[in-house]
Design a protein around this motif. Structure first.
Motif, PDB file in Angstrom:
ATOM      1  N   UNK A   1      23.489 -37.978 -21.950  1.00  0.00           N
ATOM      2  CA  UNK A   1      22.875 -38.924 -22.473  1.00  0.00           C
ATOM      3  C   UNK A   1      23.871 -39.955 -22.904  1.00  0.00           C
ATOM      4  N   UNK A   2      24.988 -39.549 -23.552  1.00  0.00           N
ATOM      5  CA  UNK A   2      26.041 -40.641 -23.841  1.00  0.00           C
ATOM      6  C   UNK A   2      26.553 -41.285 -22.945  1.00  0.00           C
ATOM      7  N   UNK A   3      26.688 -40.710 -21.896  1.00  0.00           N
ATOM      8  CA  UNK A   3      27.545 -41.034 -20.559  1.00  0.00           C
ATOM      9  C   UNK A   3      26.637 -42.234 -19.935  1.00  0.00           C
ATOM     10  N   UNK A   4      25.319 -41.779 -19.815  1.00  0.00           N
ATOM     11  CA  UNK A   4      24.341 -42.885 -19.251  1.00  0.00           C
ATOM     12  C   UNK A   4      24.095 -44.193 -20.242  1.00  0.00           C
ATOM     13  N   UNK A   5      24.273 -43.816 -21.506  1.00  0.00           N
ATOM     14  CA  UNK A   5      24.129 -45.094 -22.258  1.00  0.00           C
ATOM     15  C   UNK A   5      25.638 -45.992 -22.111  1.00  0.00           C
ATOM     16  N   UNK A   6      26.530 -45.378 -22.123  1.00  0.00           N
ATOM     17  CA  UNK A   6      27.673 -45.925 -21.959  1.00  0.00           C
ATOM     18  C   UNK A   6      28.093 -46.768 -20.718  1.00  0.00           C
ATOM     19  N   UNK A   7      27.202 -46.258 -19.732  1.00  0.00           N
ATOM     20  CA  UNK A   7      27.443 -46.841 -18.194  1.00  0.00           C
ATOM     21  C   UNK A   7      26.412 -47.867 -18.092  1.00  0.00           C
ATOM     22  N   UNK A   8      25.444 -47.663 -19.206  1.00  0.00           N
ATOM     23  CA  UNK A   8      24.157 -49.061 -19.110  1.00  0.00           C
ATOM     24  C   UNK A   8      23.315 -48.640 -18.269  1.00  0.00           C
ATOM     25  N   UNK A   9      22.942 -47.185 -17.759  1.00  0.00           N
ATOM     26  CA  UNK A   9      21.973 -46.851 -16.623  1.00  0.00           C
ATOM     27  C   UNK A   9      20.780 -46.162 -17.392  1.00  0.00           C
ATOM     28  N   UNK A  10      20.755 -45.911 -18.895  1.00  0.00           N
ATOM     29  CA  UNK A  10      19.775 -45.192 -19.331  1.00  0.00           C
ATOM     30  C   UNK A  10      18.430 -46.078 -19.291  1.00  0.00           C
ATOM     31  N   UNK A  11      17.344 -45.403 -18.850  1.00  0.00           N
ATOM     32  CA  UNK A  11      16.276 -46.378 -18.612  1.00  0.00           C
ATOM     33  C   UNK A  11      15.015 -45.042 -18.917  1.00  0.00           C
TER      34      UNK A  11
ATOM     35  N   UNK B   1      -0.929 -45.269 -20.452  1.00  0.00           N
ATOM     36  CA  UNK B   1      -0.043 -46.778 -20.456  1.00  0.00           C
ATOM     37  C   UNK B   1       1.306 -46.422 -20.267  1.00  0.00           C
ATOM     38  N   UNK B   2       1.941 -47.582 -19.942  1.00  0.00           N
ATOM     39  CA  UNK B   2       3.478 -47.305 -20.104  1.00  0.00           C
ATOM     40  C   UNK B   2       3.936 -47.732 -21.234  1.00  0.00           C
ATOM     41  N   UNK B   3       5.288 -47.344 -21.574  1.00  0.00           N
ATOM     42  CA  UNK B   3       5.787 -47.865 -22.800  1.00  0.00           C
ATOM     43  C   UNK B   3       5.862 -49.559 -23.010  1.00  0.00           C
ATOM     44  N   UNK B   4       5.871 -50.110 -23.968  1.00  0.00           N
ATOM     45  CA  UNK B   4       6.129 -51.542 -24.252  1.00  0.00           C
ATOM     46  C   UNK B   4       7.553 -52.024 -24.049  1.00  0.00           C
ATOM     47  N   UNK B   5       7.941 -53.002 -24.021  1.00  0.00           N
ATOM     48  CA  UNK B   5       9.333 -53.381 -23.942  1.00  0.00           C
ATOM     49  C   UNK B   5      10.060 -52.989 -25.036  1.00  0.00           C
ATOM     50  N   UNK B   6       9.530 -52.995 -26.311  1.00  0.00           N
ATOM     51  CA  UNK B   6      10.235 -52.835 -27.517  1.00  0.00           C
ATOM     52  C   UNK B   6      10.074 -51.328 -27.649  1.00  0.00           C
ATOM     53  N   UNK B   7       9.104 -50.546 -27.118  1.00  0.00           N
ATOM     54  CA  UNK B   7       9.328 -49.259 -27.395  1.00  0.00           C
ATOM     55  C   UNK B   7      10.232 -48.594 -26.377  1.00  0.00           C
ATOM     56  N   UNK B   8      10.382 -49.159 -25.275  1.00  0.00           N
ATOM     57  CA  UNK B   8      11.532 -48.812 -24.393  1.00  0.00           C
ATOM     58  C   UNK B   8      13.005 -49.172 -24.991  1.00  0.00           C
ATOM     59  N   UNK B   9      13.110 -50.179 -25.696  1.00  0.00           N
ATOM     60  CA  UNK B   9      14.239 -50.381 -26.402  1.00  0.00           C
ATOM     61  C   UNK B   9      14.419 -49.300 -27.700  1.00  0.00           C
ATOM     62  N   UNK B  10      13.539 -48.992 -28.246  1.00  0.00           N
ATOM     63  CA  UNK B  10      13.415 -47.936 -29.232  1.00  0.00           C
ATOM     64  C   UNK B  10      13.763 -46.622 -28.699  1.00  0.00           C
ATOM     65  N   UNK B  11      13.370 -46.334 -27.479  1.00  0.00           N
ATOM     66  CA  UNK B  11      13.636 -45.079 -26.815  1.00  0.00           C
ATOM     67  C   UNK B  11      15.091 -45.000 -26.486  1.00  0.00           C
ATOM     68  N   UNK B  12      15.619 -46.115 -26.195  1.00  0.00           N
ATOM     69  CA  UNK B  12      17.211 -46.022 -25.875  1.00  0.00           C
ATOM     70  C   UNK B  12      17.963 -45.922 -27.123  1.00  0.00           C
ATOM     71  N   UNK B  13      17.360 -46.676 -28.240  1.00  0.00           N
ATOM     72  CA  UNK B  13      18.163 -46.098 -29.437  1.00  0.00           C
ATOM     73  C   UNK B  13      18.126 -44.704 -29.796  1.00  0.00           C
ATOM     74  N   UNK B  14      16.762 -44.392 -29.831  1.00  0.00           N
ATOM     75  CA  UNK B  14      16.660 -42.711 -30.169  1.00  0.00           C
ATOM     76  C   UNK B  14      17.425 -41.910 -29.251  1.00  0.00           C
ATOM     77  N   UNK B  15      17.452 -42.145 -28.049  1.00  0.00           N
ATOM     78  CA  UNK B  15      18.280 -41.391 -27.129  1.00  0.00           C
ATOM     79  C   UNK B  15      19.823 -41.278 -27.538  1.00  0.00           C
ATOM     80  N   UNK B  16      20.361 -42.266 -28.201  1.00  0.00           N
ATOM     81  CA  UNK B  16      21.458 -42.065 -28.768  1.00  0.00           C
ATOM     82  C   UNK B  16      21.856 -41.074 -29.911  1.00  0.00           C
ATOM     83  N   UNK B  17      20.764 -41.272 -30.708  1.00  0.00           N
ATOM     84  CA  UNK B  17      20.631 -40.667 -31.983  1.00  0.00           C
ATOM     85  C   UNK B  17      20.596 -38.937 -31.639  1.00  0.00           C
ATOM     86  N   UNK B  18      19.620 -38.690 -30.563  1.00  0.00           N
ATOM     87  CA  UNK B  18      19.378 -37.212 -29.939  1.00  0.00           C
ATOM     88  C   UNK B  18      20.638 -36.805 -29.358  1.00  0.00           C
TER      89      UNK B  18
END
Length: 296
Positions: free
Chosen positions: A286-296, A246-263
């Motif tokens: 990872x931080x650069x991708x998050x700041x640029x809004x391209x983390x997916x 299965x794919x990740x749900x929209x909420x899981x994808x958002x959680x993944x983005x949040x967790x990536x920042x902590x990582x």
């Protein structure tokens, strides 16, 4: 890295008794201070690994995983626990065919095949743990626990992050705590190319190193892949999730983005502390991708 002058003789004597023979020994430690692993070989090219856990918690986690979850992966797809010693925090393990993907040069098609099988193995592993009582509570509180550690990491990282980056991490940590309940399971905890094995001869994947296994949110098991391998290879993300079923749900994808920042912050603390430029670079990217809004 292993210091053979410490308790290696006693450990090797214990392993020899468990195997019923004295093996030949090769240091197989990772190049870091707290890694202590030996490859043990018996006649007929029979290999085992003797691993000493850095901490008792890691020993307990890996022992639990090897006894109760790893067998669900299938024969040859995870180490089997031959013997364990709580006194030495030692595990005597069978070898898994192949080598870590990180050490291999494969064709893109074979990489896709390996990651698809890796996703299937994660699905089996997640389904293996019995979620009840304190274990369910631990899993349900995992995202809150991850968010709680953000401020300490930010304080330690200090000037390695700009004020804007620090604000982004704090905002995403807060958002992690507002998410609705997400799927939970017994996770591997360090599932990426270093611990995903691949045997080209067998066309077979396997998983190793379960010392970070725990009851947590499912999406937490995809953080290492999302912050490293998937950044350049969306085809491997697709393959892994196809194998997972299965794919990740929209909420899981958002959680993944949040967790990536902590990582990312964790990497910017751990990497410089242990002189590991690869981990440091992963955190920075990872931080650069998050700041640029391209983390997916």
């Amino acid at each position: 890295m292993t210091d053979p002058s410490t308790s290696a003789p006693a450990l090797l004597a214990w392993a020899s008794r468990a195997l019923g023979a004295r093996p030949s020994v090769r240091d197989a430690s990772h190049p870091r201070e707290n890694s202590r692993v030996w490859q043990l070989s018996l006649p007929g090219d029979v290999r085992f690994y003797l691993k000493v856990s850095p901490r008792s918690l890691m020993y307990e986690r890996e022992t639990l995983a090897l006894r109760h979850a790893a067998p669900a992966l299938g024969g040859g797809r995870a180490p089997q626990l031959r013997a364990s010693s709580a006194e030495h925090l030692a595990l005597l393990l069978t070898a898994v065919p192949g080598r870590p993907l990180k050490q291999l040069t494969l064709t893109p098609a074979e990489e896709v095949r390996a990651h698809r099988q890796g996703g299937t193995l994660l699905a089996r592993f997640h389904a293996a743990g019995a979620l009840s009582g304190p274990r369910r509570t631990e899993a349900e509180q995992a995202l809150q626990a991850a968010a709680d550690g953000a401020e300490n990491h930010l304080r330690t990282a200090g000037a390695r992050l700009t004020p804007a980056e620090q604000k982004l991490v704090r905002d995403l940590a807060e958002q992690l705590c507002t998410l609705p309940p997400l799927p939970i399971a017994f996770i591997h905890g360090d599932a990426w190319d270093r611990n995903l094995m691949w045997s080209s001869d067998r066309g077979q994947a396997g998983l190793i190193d379960f010392e970070r296994s725990r009851f947590a949110t499912v999406v937490q098991d995809f953080v290492p892949l999302a912050c490293a391998t998937w950044a350049d290879r969306p085809d491997l993300r697709t393959a892994c999730l196809q194998g997972y079923g299965r794919d990740l749900t929209p909420k899981e994808k958002h959680a993944l983005k949040c967790l990536a920042a902590l990582d990312a912050v964790s990497c910017l603390v751990w990497g410089p502390a242990y002189d590991d430029p690869h981990v440091t670079a992963r955190g920075r990217r990872t931080l650069d991708r998050l700041m640029a809004g391209v983390f997916a």
